[in-house]
Design an enzyme around this catalytic site. Structure first.
Site, mmCIF file in Angstrom:
data_model
loop_
_atom_site.group_PDB
_atom_site.id
_atom_site.type_symbol
_atom_site.label_atom_id
_atom_site.label_comp_id
_atom_site.label_asym_id
_atom_site.label_seq_id
_atom_site.Cartn_x
_atom_site.Cartn_y
_atom_site.Cartn_z
ATOM 1 N N ARG A 184 -12.124 2.510 -8.079
ATOM 2 C CA ARG A 184 -11.218 3.594 -8.500
ATOM 3 C C ARG A 184 -11.562 4.085 -9.902
ATOM 4 O O ARG A 184 -12.256 3.399 -10.655
ATOM 5 C CB ARG A 184 -9.771 3.082 -8.453
ATOM 6 C CG ARG A 184 -9.399 2.710 -7.024
ATOM 7 C CD ARG A 184 -7.932 2.510 -6.861
ATOM 8 N NE ARG A 184 -7.656 2.185 -5.472
ATOM 9 C CZ ARG A 184 -6.478 2.269 -4.911
ATOM 10 N NH1 ARG A 184 -5.436 2.675 -5.629
ATOM 11 N NH2 ARG A 184 -6.301 1.959 -3.648
ATOM 12 N N LEU A 196 9.652 -21.630 -4.827
ATOM 13 C CA LEU A 196 8.860 -20.594 -4.129
ATOM 14 C C LEU A 196 7.535 -20.443 -4.870
ATOM 15 O O LEU A 196 7.530 -20.319 -6.095
ATOM 16 C CB LEU A 196 9.612 -19.256 -4.166
ATOM 17 C CG LEU A 196 8.813 -18.006 -3.756
ATOM 18 C CD1 LEU A 196 8.521 -18.010 -2.251
ATOM 19 C CD2 LEU A 196 9.584 -16.724 -4.117
ATOM 20 N N GLY A 204 0.091 5.598 -4.229
ATOM 21 C CA GLY A 204 -0.481 6.907 -4.562
ATOM 22 C C GLY A 204 0.158 8.008 -3.730
ATOM 23 O O GLY A 204 0.529 9.071 -4.242
ATOM 24 N N ARG A 235 2.095 -4.943 6.106
ATOM 25 C CA ARG A 235 1.365 -3.877 5.421
ATOM 26 C C ARG A 235 2.216 -2.618 5.451
ATOM 27 O O ARG A 235 2.687 -2.214 6.524
ATOM 28 C CB ARG A 235 -0.006 -3.614 6.043
ATOM 29 C CG ARG A 235 -0.752 -2.526 5.261
ATOM 30 C CD ARG A 235 -2.250 -2.516 5.473
ATOM 31 N NE ARG A 235 -2.877 -1.574 4.526
ATOM 32 C CZ ARG A 235 -4.112 -1.644 4.087
ATOM 33 N NH1 ARG A 235 -4.889 -2.613 4.511
ATOM 34 N NH2 ARG A 235 -4.587 -0.765 3.222
ATOM 35 N N GLU A 274 1.014 -13.333 12.267
ATOM 36 C CA GLU A 274 1.632 -12.194 12.938
ATOM 37 C C GLU A 274 1.559 -11.007 11.981
ATOM 38 O O GLU A 274 1.641 -11.193 10.758
ATOM 39 C CB GLU A 274 3.110 -12.494 13.243
ATOM 40 C CG GLU A 274 3.322 -13.635 14.204
ATOM 41 C CD GLU A 274 2.867 -13.297 15.615
ATOM 42 O OE1 GLU A 274 3.083 -12.153 16.052
ATOM 43 O OE2 GLU A 274 2.292 -14.186 16.272
ATOM 44 N N SER A 298 -7.562 -5.448 -5.393
ATOM 45 C CA SER A 298 -8.660 -6.034 -4.617
ATOM 46 C C SER A 298 -9.984 -5.918 -5.376
ATOM 47 O O SER A 298 -10.104 -5.109 -6.302
ATOM 48 C CB SER A 298 -8.776 -5.327 -3.262
ATOM 49 O OG SER A 298 -9.385 -4.051 -3.419
ATOM 50 N N THR A 299 -10.954 -6.709 -4.942
ATOM 51 C CA THR A 299 -12.288 -6.619 -5.563
ATOM 52 C C THR A 299 -12.891 -5.228 -5.336
ATOM 53 O O THR A 299 -13.758 -4.801 -6.097
ATOM 54 C CB THR A 299 -13.235 -7.702 -4.987
ATOM 55 O OG1 THR A 299 -13.087 -7.747 -3.557
ATOM 56 C CG2 THR A 299 -12.924 -9.071 -5.552
ATOM 57 N N ARG A 325 -5.175 -2.196 8.757
ATOM 58 C CA ARG A 325 -6.389 -2.968 8.434
ATOM 59 C C ARG A 325 -6.042 -4.026 7.394
ATOM 60 O O ARG A 325 -5.036 -3.940 6.694
ATOM 61 C CB ARG A 325 -7.505 -2.052 7.938
ATOM 62 C CG ARG A 325 -7.113 -1.124 6.797
ATOM 63 C CD ARG A 325 -8.303 -0.278 6.323
ATOM 64 N NE ARG A 325 -7.880 0.686 5.337
ATOM 65 C CZ ARG A 325 -7.671 1.992 5.572
ATOM 66 N NH1 ARG A 325 -7.874 2.473 6.788
ATOM 67 N NH2 ARG A 325 -7.288 2.797 4.600
ATOM 68 N N LEU A 326 -6.977 -5.000 7.291
ATOM 69 C CA LEU A 326 -6.729 -6.117 6.364
ATOM 70 C C LEU A 326 -7.275 -5.836 4.965
ATOM 71 O O LEU A 326 -6.842 -6.479 3.999
ATOM 72 C CB LEU A 326 -7.370 -7.401 6.902
ATOM 73 C CG LEU A 326 -6.513 -8.211 7.864
ATOM 74 C CD1 LEU A 326 -7.275 -9.427 8.357
ATOM 75 C CD2 LEU A 326 -5.213 -8.666 7.201
ATOM 76 N N HIS A 380 2.358 3.583 -9.081
ATOM 77 C CA HIS A 380 2.128 2.139 -9.286
ATOM 78 C C HIS A 380 3.293 1.516 -10.052
ATOM 79 O O HIS A 380 3.707 0.393 -9.760
ATOM 80 C CB HIS A 380 0.818 1.907 -10.038
ATOM 81 C CG HIS A 380 -0.397 2.315 -9.241
ATOM 82 N ND1 HIS A 380 -0.569 1.963 -7.923
ATOM 83 C CD2 HIS A 380 -1.500 3.044 -9.579
ATOM 84 C CE1 HIS A 380 -1.715 2.470 -7.478
ATOM 85 N NE2 HIS A 380 -2.298 3.127 -8.459
ATOM 86 N N ASP A 422 0.833 -1.206 0.000
ATOM 87 C CA ASP A 422 0.000 0.000 0.000
ATOM 88 C C ASP A 422 0.868 1.256 0.000
ATOM 89 O O ASP A 422 2.001 1.241 0.484
ATOM 90 C CB ASP A 422 -0.907 -0.024 1.250
ATOM 91 C CG ASP A 422 -2.100 0.909 1.105
ATOM 92 O OD1 ASP A 422 -2.370 1.381 -0.025
ATOM 93 O OD2 ASP A 422 -2.755 1.178 2.125
HETATM 94 C C1 IPE Z 1 -5.386 -2.785 -0.291
HETATM 95 O O1 IPE Z 1 -5.039 -1.462 -0.433
HETATM 96 C C2 IPE Z 1 -5.387 -3.473 -1.618
HETATM 97 C C3 IPE Z 1 -4.091 -3.630 -2.259
HETATM 98 C C4 IPE Z 1 -2.928 -3.339 -1.734
HETATM 99 C C5 IPE Z 1 -4.129 -4.203 -3.577
HETATM 100 P P1 IPE Z 1 -6.157 -0.325 -0.571
HETATM 101 O O2 IPE Z 1 -5.433 0.969 -0.699
HETATM 102 O O3 IPE Z 1 -7.100 -0.654 -1.670
HETATM 103 O O4 IPE Z 1 -6.933 -0.447 0.813
HETATM 104 P P2 IPE Z 1 -7.867 0.579 1.566
HETATM 105 O O5 IPE Z 1 -8.919 1.028 0.580
HETATM 106 O O6 IPE Z 1 -7.017 1.741 2.001
HETATM 107 O O7 IPE Z 1 -8.428 -0.170 2.722
HETATM 108 C C1 IPE Z 2 -1.539 0.332 -3.414
HETATM 109 O O1 IPE Z 2 -1.339 1.698 -3.439
HETATM 110 C C2 IPE Z 2 -1.815 -0.245 -4.783
HETATM 111 C C3 IPE Z 2 -3.192 -0.690 -4.986
HETATM 112 C C4 IPE Z 2 -4.143 -0.643 -4.104
HETATM 113 C C5 IPE Z 2 -3.504 -1.221 -6.288
HETATM 114 P P1 IPE Z 2 -2.548 2.727 -3.371
HETATM 115 O O2 IPE Z 2 -2.962 3.066 -4.779
HETATM 116 O O3 IPE Z 2 -3.633 2.211 -2.524
HETATM 117 O O4 IPE Z 2 -1.834 3.971 -2.717
HETATM 118 P P2 IPE Z 2 -2.463 4.976 -1.639
HETATM 119 O O5 IPE Z 2 -3.013 4.153 -0.521
HETATM 120 O O6 IPE Z 2 -3.523 5.757 -2.345
HETATM 121 O O7 IPE Z 2 -1.298 5.814 -1.211
HETATM 122 MG MG MG Z 3 -4.098 2.411 -0.544
#
Ligand code: IPE
Ligand code: IPE
Ligand code: MG
Length: 251
Positions: A78, A138, A30, A191, A210, A72-73, A197-198, A44, A27
């Protein structure tokens, strides 16, 4: 740089206790881009550069499974332009890396659904999985168009379809019908970017994982920091609901 040329960790650095399965919520792409006045898409792209070093460490330290959360689903929420760019970046990565992954013994598995994914990308994902299927060193799980709730729902449907008697269904039945069937549950979930969060990731499999979180944005996660996460893991005391292991005599 190829995978085999990634920096070799100092062998004294290697902890005795290592996770069999590491899963990463990558994560912060952006925010990494915004801090540099770049577009989210550039974030990205930058977020694909360090993946090689992480895979290299997993190979060096004999980790069995690495799961990367790529899309993610819920990421369908976006803007379409960002989604298209993410898809194009993933397609480029598959084109560029699959041969090398096959050569070094990595097996690619896809966690998720290809429904709604552009056919050219779906073909590439199927190709990467098929081209590496005989590898055993792996397993690299790419969680792409993945959501844990959909995964559990799919498992329930598959089990109901089999016509099993409810009394015959146990935890293993559920595990065997998830995308991760046959693999150990994640021992360590990392993370980046400070969130705690998950986000619908491996909800069933994470029961006793863990957690290791860092403020660092994903594109800045270096192999050194990844190895620190693994060393921190090696010092955790896991109990699985039992009592702590007794200290060795004389301590
Ligand atoms: C989780 O990140 C999904 C991926 C890393 C692919 P998000 O950026 O989508 O999660 P939220 O929306 O902040 O919970
Ligand atoms: C994780 O980075 C990549 C995906 C979720 C695909 P983000 O795009 O969620 O980046 P932030 O959370 O907006 O910084
Ligand atoms: Mg994000």
């Amino acid at each position: 740089m190829t995978l085999s040329e990634t920096e070799q960790p100092d062998s004294t650095d290697r902890p005795w206790v290592l996770p069999r399965h590491v899963a990463i919520i990558m994560d912060g792409n952006g925010r990494w881009a915004a801090e540099r006045g770049l577009s989210r898409v550039e974030g990205h792209r930058a977020g694909t550069e360090n993946v090689r070093g992480v895979i290299g460490t997993c190979l060096d330290w004999d980790i069995e499974v690495l799961t990367l959360y790529a899309f993610s689903t819920e990421n369908w929420l976006r803007p379409r332009d960002e989604i298209n760019s993410l898809f194009s970046i993933l397609g480029d990565v598959i084109d560029r890396e699959t041969d090398e992954l096959r050569r070094v013994g990595v097996r690619v598995r896809h966690l998720g659904s290809l429904d709604g994914v552009p056919e050219s990308l779906a073909d590439r994902v199927r190709y990467a999985v098929a081209a590496t299927r005989d590898n055993h060193r792996l397993s690299l799980n790419v969680a792409f168009n993945y959501g844990a709730r959909v995964e559990i729902l799919r498992a329930v449907r598959r089990i109901v379809n089999c016509g099993l008697n409810p009394a015959e269904i146990d935890e293993a039945t559920i595990s065997d019908n998830l995308y991760t069937a046959g693999q150990p549950d994640p021992d360590l979930i990392i993370r980046t970017a400070g969130e705690m969060r998950l986000s619908n990731f491996l909800l069933w499999q994470a029961a006793y994982a863990e957690y290791w979180c860092t403020e660092v944005y994903w594109p800045d996660l270096t192999p050194e920091l990844f190895r620190r996460a693994l060393r921190d893991f090696s010092r955790r005391q896991r109990r699985f609901g039992g009592l702590p292991a007794p200290a060795p005599a004389g301590t």
